[in-house]
Design a protein around this motif. Structure first.
Motif, short mmCIF file in Angstrom:
data_model
loop_
_atom_site.label_atom_id
_atom_site.label_comp_id
_atom_site.label_asym_id
_atom_site.label_seq_id
_atom_site.Cartn_x
_atom_site.Cartn_y
_atom_site.Cartn_z
N PHE A 73 63.18 -22.32 83.23
CA PHE A 73 61.94 -22.78 83.84
C PHE A 73 61.31 -21.70 84.74
CE2 PHE A 73 59.65 -24.94 87.31
CZ PHE A 73 58.65 -25.56 86.56
N GLY A 74 62.13 -21.04 85.53
CA GLY A 74 61.61 -20.01 86.44
C GLY A 74 60.92 -18.87 85.70
N HIS A 75 61.52 -18.42 84.60
CA HIS A 75 60.91 -17.32 83.84
C HIS A 75 59.69 -17.78 83.05
CE1 HIS A 75 64.47 -14.97 84.95
NE2 HIS A 75 63.64 -13.97 84.81
N ARG A 76 59.66 -19.05 82.65
CA ARG A 76 58.45 -19.59 82.01
C ARG A 76 57.29 -19.55 83.01
NH1 ARG A 76 59.17 -22.15 77.10
NH2 ARG A 76 61.33 -22.72 76.66
N CYS A 77 57.58 -19.97 84.23
CA CYS A 77 56.54 -19.97 85.28
C CYS A 77 56.09 -18.55 85.59
CB CYS A 77 57.05 -20.66 86.54
SG CYS A 77 57.32 -22.43 86.35
N MET A 78 57.05 -17.64 85.73
CA MET A 78 56.71 -16.25 86.02
C MET A 78 55.85 -15.66 84.90
SD MET A 78 60.21 -14.69 87.68
CE MET A 78 59.67 -13.02 87.49
N ARG A 79 56.20 -15.95 83.65
CA ARG A 79 55.43 -15.44 82.51
C ARG A 79 54.00 -15.97 82.59
NH1 ARG A 79 57.78 -17.28 77.20
NH2 ARG A 79 56.54 -19.12 77.61
N TRP A 80 53.84 -17.24 82.91
CA TRP A 80 52.52 -17.85 82.99
C TRP A 80 51.68 -17.18 84.09
CZ3 TRP A 80 49.96 -20.83 86.73
CH2 TRP A 80 48.79 -21.46 86.28
N VAL A 81 52.26 -17.02 85.27
CA VAL A 81 51.54 -16.39 86.39
C VAL A 81 51.21 -14.94 86.06
CG1 VAL A 81 51.76 -15.62 88.80
CG2 VAL A 81 52.47 -17.93 88.16
N LEU A 82 52.19 -14.20 85.57
CA LEU A 82 51.96 -12.78 85.27
C LEU A 82 51.00 -12.60 84.09
CD1 LEU A 82 55.57 -11.44 85.85
CD2 LEU A 82 53.56 -11.14 87.33
N LYS A 83 50.96 -13.55 83.19
CA LYS A 83 49.99 -13.49 82.09
C LYS A 83 48.57 -13.61 82.65
CE LYS A 83 48.92 -15.53 77.61
NZ LYS A 83 49.28 -16.56 76.64
N LEU A 84 48.38 -14.52 83.60
CA LEU A 84 47.07 -14.67 84.24
C LEU A 84 46.66 -13.38 84.94
CD1 LEU A 84 47.32 -18.24 85.84
CD2 LEU A 84 46.01 -17.56 83.81
N GLN A 85 47.62 -12.66 85.47
CA GLN A 85 47.35 -11.40 86.19
C GLN A 85 47.31 -10.20 85.24
OE1 GLN A 85 50.53 -11.22 89.06
NE2 GLN A 85 49.57 -12.76 90.38
N LYS A 86 47.50 -10.44 83.93
CA LYS A 86 47.52 -9.39 82.92
C LYS A 86 48.61 -8.33 83.20
CE LYS A 86 42.61 -9.82 81.74
NZ LYS A 86 42.60 -11.17 81.45
N ARG A 87 49.79 -8.85 83.58
CA ARG A 87 50.91 -7.97 83.94
C ARG A 87 52.10 -8.12 83.00
NH1 ARG A 87 51.01 -5.70 89.02
NH2 ARG A 87 53.24 -6.07 89.24
N VAL A 88 51.89 -8.80 81.86
CA VAL A 88 52.92 -8.94 80.82
C VAL A 88 52.27 -8.71 79.46
CG1 VAL A 88 54.39 -10.56 82.09
CG2 VAL A 88 52.57 -11.45 80.65
N PRO A 89 53.09 -8.39 78.46
CA PRO A 89 52.54 -8.22 77.11
C PRO A 89 51.86 -9.51 76.63
CG PRO A 89 54.79 -7.40 77.23
CD PRO A 89 54.52 -8.12 78.50
N VAL A 90 50.71 -9.36 75.99
CA VAL A 90 49.99 -10.52 75.45
C VAL A 90 49.70 -10.34 73.97
CG1 VAL A 90 48.97 -11.28 77.59
CG2 VAL A 90 47.78 -9.59 76.22
#
Length: 155
Positions: free
Chosen positions: A138-155
């Motif tokens: 759950f924690g990494h799902r949330c982090m992925r979601w937040v970082l995706k909004l910030q454009k800081r993970v692969p999309v």
């Protein structure tokens, strides 16, 4: 789970992965990534020039010392060491690199990204395999979601 980004799918299709920057301190992010990949069935290799054993497994001083050919490397080193690891990847013909980053800069450096581009290495910038390798907690799902909004993970 939603469809994975192409770069992530390509990276996670590799079976022999090194984690550069594992620590003798099991609480560090690199060690969590190492354990996650190992638990998911990958053949994973620990790399740290200051350790001979990590997580109960052999640890290698650099990528050249790993006894089997590698397909991919997760870089979880200080950012100023990442470009050197990228150059080792190129010398060994490793075509997949993931530069770890969560909320800070992590292992991402402009120099390492430029080196990947220059050397033709597929470079994932930001996030980590724990955000994509099933089962994702759950924690990494949330982090992925937040970082995706910030454009800081692969999309």
């Amino acid at each position: 789970m939603s469809k994975l980004p192409k770069q992530v799918t390509e990276f996670l299709s590799c079976k022999r992965i090194a984690v550069a920057g594992v620590s003798r301190d099991a609480r560090q992010p690199a060690n969590a990534i190492y354990r996650k990949l190992r638990g998911a069935g990958y053949q994973v290799f620990a790399v740290n020039p200051q350790a001979t054993e990590v997580e109960g497994d052999p640890c290698y001083p650099d990528l050249h010392a790993v006894p089997q050919p590698l397909e991919a490397v997760v870089i979880v080193t200080p950012a100023n060491a990442a470009a050197q690891v990228v150059q080792e990847c190129a010398a060994l013909g490793i075509g997949q690199v993931w530069l770890h980053r969560s909320f800070g800069d992590g292992s991402v450096s402009a120099e390492a990204v430029r080196e990947c581009e220059r050397l033709g290495i597929n470079c994932l910038v930001g996030g980590c395999p724990m955000m994509y390798c099933e089962p994702v907690d759950f924690g990494h799902r949330c982090m992925r979601w937040v970082l995706k909004l910030q454009k800081r993970v692969p999309v």
